[in-house]
Design a protein around this motif. Structure first.
Motif, PDB file in Angstrom:
ATOM      1  N   PHE A 127      -8.075  -1.885 -19.737  1.00  0.00           N
ATOM      2  CA  PHE A 127      -7.552  -2.798 -18.718  1.00  0.00           C
ATOM      3  C   PHE A 127      -6.056  -3.033 -18.886  1.00  0.00           C
ATOM      4  O   PHE A 127      -5.274  -2.795 -17.971  1.00  0.00           O
ATOM      5  N   TRP A 128      -5.635  -3.477 -20.061  1.00  0.00           N
ATOM      6  CA  TRP A 128      -4.229  -3.834 -20.257  1.00  0.00           C
ATOM      7  C   TRP A 128      -3.335  -2.606 -20.288  1.00  0.00           C
ATOM      8  O   TRP A 128      -2.152  -2.686 -19.953  1.00  0.00           O
ATOM      9  N   ARG A 129      -3.857  -1.463 -20.663  1.00  0.00           N
ATOM     10  CA  ARG A 129      -3.052  -0.257 -20.610  1.00  0.00           C
ATOM     11  C   ARG A 129      -2.708   0.107 -19.166  1.00  0.00           C
ATOM     12  O   ARG A 129      -1.589   0.513 -18.858  1.00  0.00           O
ATOM     13  N   PHE A 130      -3.659  -0.060 -18.258  1.00  0.00           N
ATOM     14  CA  PHE A 130      -3.389   0.239 -16.853  1.00  0.00           C
ATOM     15  C   PHE A 130      -2.498  -0.831 -16.221  1.00  0.00           C
ATOM     16  O   PHE A 130      -1.755  -0.535 -15.277  1.00  0.00           O
ATOM     17  N   VAL A 131      -2.568  -2.050 -16.712  1.00  0.00           N
ATOM     18  CA  VAL A 131      -1.634  -3.076 -16.245  1.00  0.00           C
ATOM     19  C   VAL A 131      -0.207  -2.690 -16.619  1.00  0.00           C
ATOM     20  O   VAL A 131       0.725  -2.787 -15.799  1.00  0.00           O
ATOM     21  N   ARG A 132      -0.009  -2.207 -17.846  1.00  0.00           N
ATOM     22  CA  ARG A 132       1.330  -1.787 -18.264  1.00  0.00           C
ATOM     23  C   ARG A 132       1.808  -0.584 -17.461  1.00  0.00           C
ATOM     24  O   ARG A 132       2.994  -0.498 -17.096  1.00  0.00           O
ATOM     25  N   ILE A 133       0.904   0.346 -17.174  1.00  0.00           N
ATOM     26  CA  ILE A 133       1.294   1.506 -16.365  1.00  0.00           C
ATOM     27  C   ILE A 133       1.689   1.079 -14.951  1.00  0.00           C
ATOM     28  O   ILE A 133       2.664   1.598 -14.381  1.00  0.00           O
ATOM     29  N   THR A 134       0.968   0.122 -14.384  1.00  0.00           N
ATOM     30  CA  THR A 134       1.307  -0.375 -13.046  1.00  0.00           C
ATOM     31  C   THR A 134       2.677  -1.041 -13.032  1.00  0.00           C
ATOM     32  O   THR A 134       3.470  -0.850 -12.096  1.00  0.00           O
ATOM     33  N   LEU A 135       2.980  -1.824 -14.060  1.00  0.00           N
ATOM     34  CA  LEU A 135       4.300  -2.447 -14.140  1.00  0.00           C
ATOM     35  C   LEU A 135       5.406  -1.394 -14.267  1.00  0.00           C
ATOM     36  O   LEU A 135       6.462  -1.502 -13.623  1.00  0.00           O
ATOM     37  N   LEU A 136       5.153  -0.363 -15.087  1.00  0.00           N
ATOM     38  CA  LEU A 136       6.130   0.723 -15.187  1.00  0.00           C
ATOM     39  C   LEU A 136       6.305   1.441 -13.858  1.00  0.00           C
ATOM     40  O   LEU A 136       7.420   1.820 -13.474  1.00  0.00           O
ATOM     41  N   THR A 137       5.212   1.617 -13.135  1.00  0.00           N
ATOM     42  CA  THR A 137       5.282   2.279 -11.834  1.00  0.00           C
ATOM     43  C   THR A 137       6.135   1.484 -10.854  1.00  0.00           C
ATOM     44  O   THR A 137       6.981   2.046 -10.140  1.00  0.00           O
ATOM     45  N   LEU A 138       5.920   0.176 -10.821  1.00  0.00           N
ATOM     46  CA  LEU A 138       6.691  -0.657  -9.898  1.00  0.00           C
ATOM     47  C   LEU A 138       8.179  -0.663 -10.253  1.00  0.00           C
ATOM     48  O   LEU A 138       9.044  -0.580  -9.363  1.00  0.00           O
ATOM     49  N   ILE A 139       8.484  -0.749 -11.543  1.00  0.00           N
ATOM     50  CA  ILE A 139       9.884  -0.813 -11.956  1.00  0.00           C
ATOM     51  C   ILE A 139      10.604   0.503 -11.658  1.00  0.00           C
ATOM     52  O   ILE A 139      11.662   0.533 -11.010  1.00  0.00           O
ATOM     53  N   LEU A 140      10.028   1.621 -12.121  1.00  0.00           N
ATOM     54  CA  LEU A 140      10.685   2.913 -11.929  1.00  0.00           C
ATOM     55  C   LEU A 140      10.717   3.328 -10.460  1.00  0.00           C
ATOM     56  O   LEU A 140      11.702   3.911  -9.987  1.00  0.00           O
ATOM     57  N   GLY A 142      10.850   1.288  -7.908  1.00  0.00           N
ATOM     58  CA  GLY A 142      11.881   0.502  -7.256  1.00  0.00           C
ATOM     59  C   GLY A 142      13.273   1.026  -7.543  1.00  0.00           C
ATOM     60  O   GLY A 142      14.134   1.098  -6.637  1.00  0.00           O
ATOM     61  N   LEU A 143      13.503   1.435  -8.797  1.00  0.00           N
ATOM     62  CA  LEU A 143      14.826   1.945  -9.147  1.00  0.00           C
ATOM     63  C   LEU A 143      15.127   3.285  -8.493  1.00  0.00           C
ATOM     64  O   LEU A 143      16.264   3.555  -8.093  1.00  0.00           O
ATOM     65  N   LEU A 144      14.110   4.133  -8.398  1.00  0.00           N
ATOM     66  CA  LEU A 144      14.341   5.471  -7.855  1.00  0.00           C
ATOM     67  C   LEU A 144      14.307   5.514  -6.331  1.00  0.00           C
ATOM     68  O   LEU A 144      15.009   6.325  -5.714  1.00  0.00           O
ATOM     69  N   LEU A 145      13.494   4.670  -5.712  1.00  0.00           N
ATOM     70  CA  LEU A 145      13.383   4.702  -4.252  1.00  0.00           C
ATOM     71  C   LEU A 145      14.431   3.852  -3.553  1.00  0.00           C
ATOM     72  O   LEU A 145      14.659   4.033  -2.348  1.00  0.00           O
ATOM     73  N   ALA A 146      15.031   2.917  -4.278  1.00  0.00           N
ATOM     74  CA  ALA A 146      16.041   2.055  -3.634  1.00  0.00           C
ATOM     75  C   ALA A 146      17.200   2.857  -3.045  1.00  0.00           C
ATOM     76  O   ALA A 146      17.617   2.591  -1.892  1.00  0.00           O
ATOM     77  N   PRO A 147      17.789   3.842  -3.753  1.00  0.00           N
ATOM     78  CA  PRO A 147      18.861   4.638  -3.111  1.00  0.00           C
ATOM     79  C   PRO A 147      18.392   5.405  -1.879  1.00  0.00           C
ATOM     80  O   PRO A 147      19.136   5.508  -0.883  1.00  0.00           O
ATOM     81  N   PHE A 148      17.165   5.935  -1.916  1.00  0.00           N
ATOM     82  CA  PHE A 148      16.662   6.672  -0.753  1.00  0.00           C
ATOM     83  C   PHE A 148      16.451   5.740   0.441  1.00  0.00           C
ATOM     84  O   PHE A 148      16.709   6.127   1.593  1.00  0.00           O
ATOM     85  N   ILE A 149      15.977   4.540   0.180  1.00  0.00           N
ATOM     86  CA  ILE A 149      15.781   3.592   1.282  1.00  0.00           C
ATOM     87  C   ILE A 149      17.120   3.187   1.892  1.00  0.00           C
ATOM     88  O   ILE A 149      17.258   3.062   3.120  1.00  0.00           O
ATOM     89  N   ALA A 150      18.129   2.989   1.033  1.00  0.00           N
ATOM     90  CA  ALA A 150      19.464   2.649   1.547  1.00  0.00           C
ATOM     91  C   ALA A 150      20.027   3.794   2.395  1.00  0.00           C
ATOM     92  O   ALA A 150      20.615   3.562   3.471  1.00  0.00           O
ATOM     93  N   LEU A 188       2.104  10.955  -8.126  1.00  0.00           N
ATOM     94  CA  LEU A 188       1.467  12.031  -8.889  1.00  0.00           C
ATOM     95  C   LEU A 188       1.824  11.936 -10.366  1.00  0.00           C
ATOM     96  O   LEU A 188       0.964  12.109 -11.240  1.00  0.00           O
ATOM     97  N   TYR A 189       3.079  11.661 -10.659  1.00  0.00           N
ATOM     98  CA  TYR A 189       3.500  11.569 -12.061  1.00  0.00           C
ATOM     99  C   TYR A 189       2.768  10.439 -12.783  1.00  0.00           C
ATOM    100  O   TYR A 189       2.249  10.633 -13.888  1.00  0.00           O
ATOM    101  N   PHE A 190       2.695   9.275 -12.173  1.00  0.00           N
ATOM    102  CA  PHE A 190       2.036   8.157 -12.848  1.00  0.00           C
ATOM    103  C   PHE A 190       0.514   8.322 -12.854  1.00  0.00           C
ATOM    104  O   PHE A 190      -0.156   7.746 -13.715  1.00  0.00           O
ATOM    105  N   ASP A 191      -0.035   9.092 -11.925  1.00  0.00           N
ATOM    106  CA  ASP A 191      -1.456   9.458 -12.036  1.00  0.00           C
ATOM    107  C   ASP A 191      -1.702  10.293 -13.286  1.00  0.00           C
ATOM    108  O   ASP A 191      -2.695  10.090 -14.006  1.00  0.00           O
ATOM    109  N   LEU A 192      -0.808  11.241 -13.554  1.00  0.00           N
ATOM    110  CA  LEU A 192      -0.933  12.043 -14.762  1.00  0.00           C
ATOM    111  C   LEU A 192      -0.744  11.187 -16.018  1.00  0.00           C
ATOM    112  O   LEU A 192      -1.393  11.431 -17.043  1.00  0.00           O
TER     113      LEU A 192
END
Length: 365
Positions: A127-140, A142-150, A188-192
């Motif tokens: 459970f907590w391992r997937f919570v940490r992965i979800t937080l990493l997914t949201l952070i990364l 957001g950082l990577l998609l923000a320039p594309f959205i702009a 796909l990357y975070f699924d792996l």
């Protein structure tokens, strides 16, 4: 050299062999949808059950009546319950995801029976391992998609100033498609990463404890995606497009069935689209697990592993013991006489003269 097995076909086989994981997820999704739609149903009943205007919704789909109903719900403050329901549905969905997703991946990897008890048990362990992965997914993400959205916003403004009509629409969709492709690659990357986390979690470290490191899987997952980029990403996109297309056509068909007096055909068609899209998502999971089974995550060499998960330890082998010596008696006696015990025969046996007798042996007169 043996050709790598198709992860699309192998993933479908894995998904079908562990079909109860998909069915349990469908059941829980349906229960959540029914539970969170009851407040909206009660609100609409208060407005439409005693109104003649509701006949224009039962005999045909009148958009003006729908908009008026929504305005009345907002004006009478009847939407507070719906807003609360919407906010509470997100934690419920995340809880369902954190429990069923790791259990499904575990059953796909280890060929364990996909019963509800196994799914929930493994979901609690990871459970907590997937919570940490979800937080990493949201952070990364957001950082990577923000320039594309702009860039997409600037691109849309440029199109509005210079193009009109169909060309404007196509160019705007092109920018949106680019963002969707980047987002799919991150997904796909975070699924792996999730698959490698479960695969690493079933192993034992040198201390004898399960390996719960999440950061340990980030770099191997990136290498796996880089070495199998085309077939992994194309498989992911193919299944995503197939699921979205089925959902689009079923939703469009359901919208054309709104004017029917019976509701169950429209409900069946809509649920068919939802189930199809959900099945393609499980198929994606199966394809990712198939790829991870072909390239297991490197770990500590403390146990033997087979197809990415720990194999049972062989039973202890007892040291060989020498059999006790048991003399065997010969059932047939030796016909030859026993050999003499002396090294040479006694020379007295060859004399013809008798040995001298003593005086006591003389005859009496």
């Amino acid at each position: 050299m043996e050709q790598p097995r198709s992860i699309l076909i192998h993933g479908l086989g894995i998904t079908l062999r562990r079909l109860p994981a998909f069915l349990w997820t469908c059941v829980f999704n349906l229960l959540l949808a029914v539970a969170f739609s009851l407040p909206l149903y009660s609100q609409l009943s208060r407005l439409l059950d005693h109104s003649f205007a509701s006949q224009r919704l039962s005999s045909g789909f009148d958009l003006s009546i729908v908009l008026t109903t929504m305005m009345n719900i907002r004006r009478d403050h009847l939407g507070d319950a719906g807003l609360t329901t919407g906010h509470s549905s997100v934690p419920a969905y995340l809880l369902l995801y954190f429990l069923l997703a790791p259990g499904t991946i575990f059953c796909y990897l280890t060929k364990t029976r996909a019963s509800l008890s196994n799914l929930l048990q493994q979901g609690l362990l990871h459970f907590w391992r997937f919570v940490r992965i979800t937080l990493l997914t949201l952070i990364l993400s957001g950082l990577l998609l923000a320039p594309f959205i702009a860039l997409q916003r600037r691109w849309a403004d440029y199109i509005d100033d210079n193009f009109v009509g169909t060309s404007s629409l196509l160019l705007t969709l092109t920018g949106a498609v680019v963002i969707l492709l980047v987002a799919s690659l991150l997904r796909l990357y975070f699924d792996l990463v999730e698959v490698y986390t479960v695969q690493l979690g079933v192993r034992k470290r040198a201390s004898g404890l399960p390996d719960r490191r999440v950061l340990r899987t980030l770099l191997p997952a990136l290498r796996l995606l880089r070495k199998n980029f085309l077939r992994a990403w194309l498989t992911f996109l193919l299944l995503a497009v197939a699921g979205s297309a089925i959902l689009f056509f079923t939703a469009r068909t359901a919208m054309h069935m709104l004017a029917q007096t019976r509701v169950w055909p429209m409900f069946f068609v809509a649920q068919l689209g939802v189930f199809s899209m959900l099945f393609t998502r499980f198929w994606q999971r199966g394809a990712e697990v198939a790829l991870a089974l072909q390239h297991p995550v490197p770990g500590e060499p403390t146990e033997a592993h087979s197809y990415g998960y720990a194999s049972p330890a062989p039973p202890p082998v007892a040291p060989p013991t020498e059999p006790a010596f048991v003399p065997i008696s010969d059932p047939i006696p030796d016909p030859e006489p026993a050999p003499p015990s002396l090294d040479a025969p006694d020379p007295d046996i060859y004399r013809n003269t008798p040995p001298p007798s003593s005086g006591d042996d003389k005859p009496q007169p």
